[in-house]
Design a protein around this motif. Structure first.
Motif, PDB file in Angstrom:
ATOM      1  N   VAL A 129       0.840  -1.065  -0.079  1.00  0.00           N
ATOM      2  CA  VAL A 129      -0.500   0.259   0.204  1.00  0.00           C
ATOM      3  C   VAL A 129       1.024   1.241  -0.188  1.00  0.00           C
ATOM      4  CG1 VAL A 129      -1.981   1.426   1.372  1.00  0.00           C
ATOM      5  CG2 VAL A 129      -1.947  -1.278   1.435  1.00  0.00           C
ATOM      6  N   VAL A 130       1.865   1.017   0.543  1.00  0.00           N
ATOM      7  CA  VAL A 130       3.131   2.172   1.135  1.00  0.00           C
ATOM      8  C   VAL A 130       4.080   2.781  -0.518  1.00  0.00           C
ATOM      9  CG1 VAL A 130       4.852   3.136   1.957  1.00  0.00           C
ATOM     10  CG2 VAL A 130       2.839   2.437   3.280  1.00  0.00           C
ATOM     11  N   ALA A 131       4.267   1.663  -0.711  1.00  0.00           N
ATOM     12  CA  ALA A 131       4.991   1.599  -2.345  1.00  0.00           C
ATOM     13  C   ALA A 131       3.916   2.229  -3.233  1.00  0.00           C
ATOM     14  CB  ALA A 131       6.134  -0.052  -2.770  1.00  0.00           C
ATOM     15  N   ALA A 132       2.395   2.192  -3.368  1.00  0.00           N
ATOM     16  CA  ALA A 132       1.673   2.217  -4.639  1.00  0.00           C
ATOM     17  C   ALA A 132       1.057   3.159  -3.897  1.00  0.00           C
ATOM     18  CB  ALA A 132       0.434   0.976  -4.550  1.00  0.00           C
ATOM     19  N   ASN A 133       0.910   4.229  -2.926  1.00  0.00           N
ATOM     20  CA  ASN A 133       0.639   5.198  -3.048  1.00  0.00           C
ATOM     21  C   ASN A 133       1.002   6.569  -3.351  1.00  0.00           C
ATOM     22  OD1 ASN A 133      -0.654   7.437  -2.289  1.00  0.00           O
ATOM     23  ND2 ASN A 133      -1.329   6.775   0.148  1.00  0.00           N
ATOM     24  N   ILE A 146       8.487   9.971  -2.247  1.00  0.00           N
ATOM     25  CA  ILE A 146       9.395   9.306  -3.218  1.00  0.00           C
ATOM     26  C   ILE A 146      10.104   8.453  -2.368  1.00  0.00           C
ATOM     27  CG2 ILE A 146      11.007  10.234  -3.986  1.00  0.00           C
ATOM     28  CD1 ILE A 146       9.280   7.583  -6.166  1.00  0.00           C
ATOM     29  N   PHE A 147      10.922   8.896  -1.884  1.00  0.00           N
ATOM     30  CA  PHE A 147      12.103   8.312  -0.617  1.00  0.00           C
ATOM     31  C   PHE A 147      11.557   7.524   0.432  1.00  0.00           C
ATOM     32  CE2 PHE A 147      14.084  12.330  -1.826  1.00  0.00           C
ATOM     33  CZ  PHE A 147      15.147  11.596  -2.295  1.00  0.00           C
ATOM     34  N   LEU A 148       9.723   7.623   1.526  1.00  0.00           N
ATOM     35  CA  LEU A 148       8.816   6.353   1.599  1.00  0.00           C
ATOM     36  C   LEU A 148       8.751   5.609   0.809  1.00  0.00           C
ATOM     37  CD1 LEU A 148       7.573   5.980   4.328  1.00  0.00           C
ATOM     38  CD2 LEU A 148       6.011   7.011   3.890  1.00  0.00           C
ATOM     39  N   ARG A 149       8.204   5.554  -0.503  1.00  0.00           N
ATOM     40  CA  ARG A 149       8.689   5.017  -0.915  1.00  0.00           C
ATOM     41  C   ARG A 149       9.009   3.959  -2.031  1.00  0.00           C
ATOM     42  NH1 ARG A 149       5.175   6.668  -6.245  1.00  0.00           N
ATOM     43  NH2 ARG A 149       5.325   5.327  -7.145  1.00  0.00           N
ATOM     44  N   TRP A 150       9.298   4.709  -2.169  1.00  0.00           N
ATOM     45  CA  TRP A 150      11.785   3.760  -2.436  1.00  0.00           C
ATOM     46  C   TRP A 150      11.618   2.963  -0.979  1.00  0.00           C
ATOM     47  CZ3 TRP A 150      16.232   3.925  -1.160  1.00  0.00           C
ATOM     48  CH2 TRP A 150      17.296   3.818  -1.391  1.00  0.00           C
ATOM     49  N   TRP A 151      11.737   3.266  -0.200  1.00  0.00           N
ATOM     50  CA  TRP A 151      12.254   2.413   1.270  1.00  0.00           C
ATOM     51  C   TRP A 151      11.476   1.327   1.274  1.00  0.00           C
ATOM     52  CZ3 TRP A 151       8.636   1.705   5.415  1.00  0.00           C
ATOM     53  CH2 TRP A 151       9.428   0.935   6.379  1.00  0.00           C
ATOM     54  N   ALA A 152      10.231   1.546   1.562  1.00  0.00           N
ATOM     55  CA  ALA A 152       9.236   0.368   0.965  1.00  0.00           C
ATOM     56  C   ALA A 152       9.460  -0.885   0.126  1.00  0.00           C
ATOM     57  CB  ALA A 152       7.233   0.895   1.362  1.00  0.00           C
ATOM     58  N   GLN A 153       9.446  -0.494  -0.997  1.00  0.00           N
ATOM     59  CA  GLN A 153      10.000  -1.022  -2.109  1.00  0.00           C
ATOM     60  C   GLN A 153      10.739  -2.300  -1.662  1.00  0.00           C
ATOM     61  OE1 GLN A 153       7.683  -1.364  -4.673  1.00  0.00           O
ATOM     62  NE2 GLN A 153       8.754  -3.112  -5.032  1.00  0.00           N
ATOM     63  N   LEU A 154      12.307  -1.132  -1.243  1.00  0.00           N
ATOM     64  CA  LEU A 154      12.995  -2.244  -0.752  1.00  0.00           C
ATOM     65  C   LEU A 154      12.846  -2.933   0.512  1.00  0.00           C
ATOM     66  CD1 LEU A 154      16.057   0.336  -0.379  1.00  0.00           C
ATOM     67  CD2 LEU A 154      15.967  -1.257  -1.854  1.00  0.00           C
ATOM     68  N   GLU A 155      12.373  -2.330   1.455  1.00  0.00           N
ATOM     69  CA  GLU A 155      11.294  -3.722   2.111  1.00  0.00           C
ATOM     70  C   GLU A 155      10.616  -4.454   2.258  1.00  0.00           C
ATOM     71  OE1 GLU A 155      12.872  -3.332   5.783  1.00  0.00           O
ATOM     72  OE2 GLU A 155      14.273  -1.887   5.112  1.00  0.00           O
ATOM     73  N   LYS A 156      10.221  -3.969   0.832  1.00  0.00           N
ATOM     74  CA  LYS A 156       9.358  -5.682   0.764  1.00  0.00           C
ATOM     75  C   LYS A 156      10.211  -6.139   0.112  1.00  0.00           C
ATOM     76  CE  LYS A 156       6.955  -5.351  -2.587  1.00  0.00           C
ATOM     77  NZ  LYS A 156       5.494  -4.301  -3.823  1.00  0.00           N
ATOM     78  N   SER A 157      11.112  -6.087  -0.987  1.00  0.00           N
ATOM     79  CA  SER A 157      12.229  -6.850  -1.100  1.00  0.00           C
ATOM     80  C   SER A 157      13.519  -7.731  -0.445  1.00  0.00           C
ATOM     81  CB  SER A 157      13.307  -6.203  -2.166  1.00  0.00           C
ATOM     82  OG  SER A 157      14.364  -5.334  -1.538  1.00  0.00           O
ATOM     83  N   LYS A 158      13.201  -7.300   1.220  1.00  0.00           N
ATOM     84  CA  LYS A 158      13.562  -8.286   1.751  1.00  0.00           C
ATOM     85  C   LYS A 158      13.147  -9.003   2.655  1.00  0.00           C
ATOM     86  CE  LYS A 158      16.726  -3.729   3.097  1.00  0.00           C
ATOM     87  NZ  LYS A 158      16.519  -2.752   3.964  1.00  0.00           N
ATOM     88  N   LEU A 159      11.447  -9.631   2.492  1.00  0.00           N
ATOM     89  CA  LEU A 159      11.084 -10.202   3.367  1.00  0.00           C
ATOM     90  C   LEU A 159      11.078 -11.439   2.483  1.00  0.00           C
ATOM     91  CD1 LEU A 159       7.519  -8.608   3.094  1.00  0.00           C
ATOM     92  CD2 LEU A 159       8.932  -9.300   5.509  1.00  0.00           C
ATOM     93  N   PRO A 160      11.402 -12.530   2.906  1.00  0.00           N
ATOM     94  CA  PRO A 160      11.464 -13.953   2.504  1.00  0.00           C
ATOM     95  C   PRO A 160      10.708 -14.237   0.771  1.00  0.00           C
ATOM     96  CG  PRO A 160      11.092 -14.040   4.514  1.00  0.00           C
ATOM     97  CD  PRO A 160      10.813 -12.828   4.137  1.00  0.00           C
ATOM     98  N   ARG A 161      11.782 -14.458   0.165  1.00  0.00           N
ATOM     99  CA  ARG A 161      10.946 -15.071  -1.099  1.00  0.00           C
ATOM    100  C   ARG A 161       9.652 -16.287  -1.191  1.00  0.00           C
ATOM    101  NH1 ARG A 161      14.877 -15.922  -6.360  1.00  0.00           N
ATOM    102  NH2 ARG A 161      13.430 -15.426  -7.003  1.00  0.00           N
ATOM    103  N   GLN A 162      10.478 -17.401  -0.521  1.00  0.00           N
ATOM    104  CA  GLN A 162       8.964 -18.817  -0.726  1.00  0.00           C
ATOM    105  C   GLN A 162       7.658 -18.297   0.570  1.00  0.00           C
ATOM    106  OE1 GLN A 162       9.637 -20.372  -0.971  1.00  0.00           O
ATOM    107  NE2 GLN A 162      11.981 -21.068  -1.749  1.00  0.00           N
ATOM    108  N   SER A 163       7.681 -16.544   1.371  1.00  0.00           N
ATOM    109  CA  SER A 163       6.461 -16.444   1.897  1.00  0.00           C
ATOM    110  C   SER A 163       5.447 -15.061   0.925  1.00  0.00           C
ATOM    111  CB  SER A 163       6.791 -15.307   2.987  1.00  0.00           C
ATOM    112  OG  SER A 163       7.600 -14.039   1.955  1.00  0.00           O
ATOM    113  N   SER A 164       5.725 -15.454  -0.338  1.00  0.00           N
ATOM    114  CA  SER A 164       4.278 -15.096  -1.548  1.00  0.00           C
ATOM    115  C   SER A 164       3.602 -16.348  -1.515  1.00  0.00           C
ATOM    116  CB  SER A 164       5.533 -14.408  -2.945  1.00  0.00           C
ATOM    117  OG  SER A 164       4.907 -14.348  -3.598  1.00  0.00           O
ATOM    118  N   ILE A 165       2.400 -15.607  -2.080  1.00  0.00           N
ATOM    119  CA  ILE A 165       1.362 -16.626  -2.120  1.00  0.00           C
ATOM    120  C   ILE A 165       1.600 -16.836  -3.263  1.00  0.00           C
ATOM    121  CG2 ILE A 165      -0.344 -15.090  -2.930  1.00  0.00           C
ATOM    122  CD1 ILE A 165      -1.957 -16.945  -0.967  1.00  0.00           C
ATOM    123  N   CYS A 166       2.178 -16.373  -4.055  1.00  0.00           N
ATOM    124  CA  CYS A 166       2.533 -17.597  -5.257  1.00  0.00           C
ATOM    125  C   CYS A 166       3.136 -18.311  -5.407  1.00  0.00           C
ATOM    126  CB  CYS A 166       3.503 -16.618  -6.581  1.00  0.00           C
ATOM    127  SG  CYS A 166       2.497 -14.988  -7.083  1.00  0.00           S
TER     128      CYS A 166
END
Length: 96
Positions: free
Chosen positions: A24-28, A33-53
């Motif tokens: 939600v933060v990254a898409a708002n 822009i720096f807050l959105r960029w930070w959210a995108q970076l934090e999202k990339s740090k999450l484990p890949r196996q935790s994705s619903i896909c």
């Protein structure tokens, strides 16, 4: 494979709320822009196996991964076997 799928479902459950808030933060568009960029970076740090896909639908009876009917969470073979024995009320041969 069954344990791996269970582990993925567990990881998804643990990280779901954090992933959604970061999305939600990254898409708002109204946020900085720096807050959105930070959210995108934090999202990339999450484990890949935790994705619903990564979660695969499996039959609850046989743990078969192919041709699972989502409504019943059963594979077509198990569904057919149970329907022929009369476990589903109102189910006719033409329905399955």
């Amino acid at each position: 494979m069954k344990n791996q799928d269970y582990k993925r479902r567990n990881l998804f459950f643990l990280h779901e709320s954090r992933r959604k808030t970061l999305n939600v933060v990254a898409a708002n568009q109204n946020l900085n822009i720096f807050l959105r960029w930070w959210a995108q970076l934090e999202k990339s740090k999450l484990p890949r196996q935790s994705s619903i896909c990564r979660v695969k639908n499996r039959c609850v009876e046989t743990h078969r991964s192919r041709s699972v009917i989502n409504l019943y969470k059963l594979s077509r073979l198990e569904f057919r076997r149970l329907a022929s024995r009369g476990f589903f009320l109102g189910m006719r041969k033409s329905s399955w």
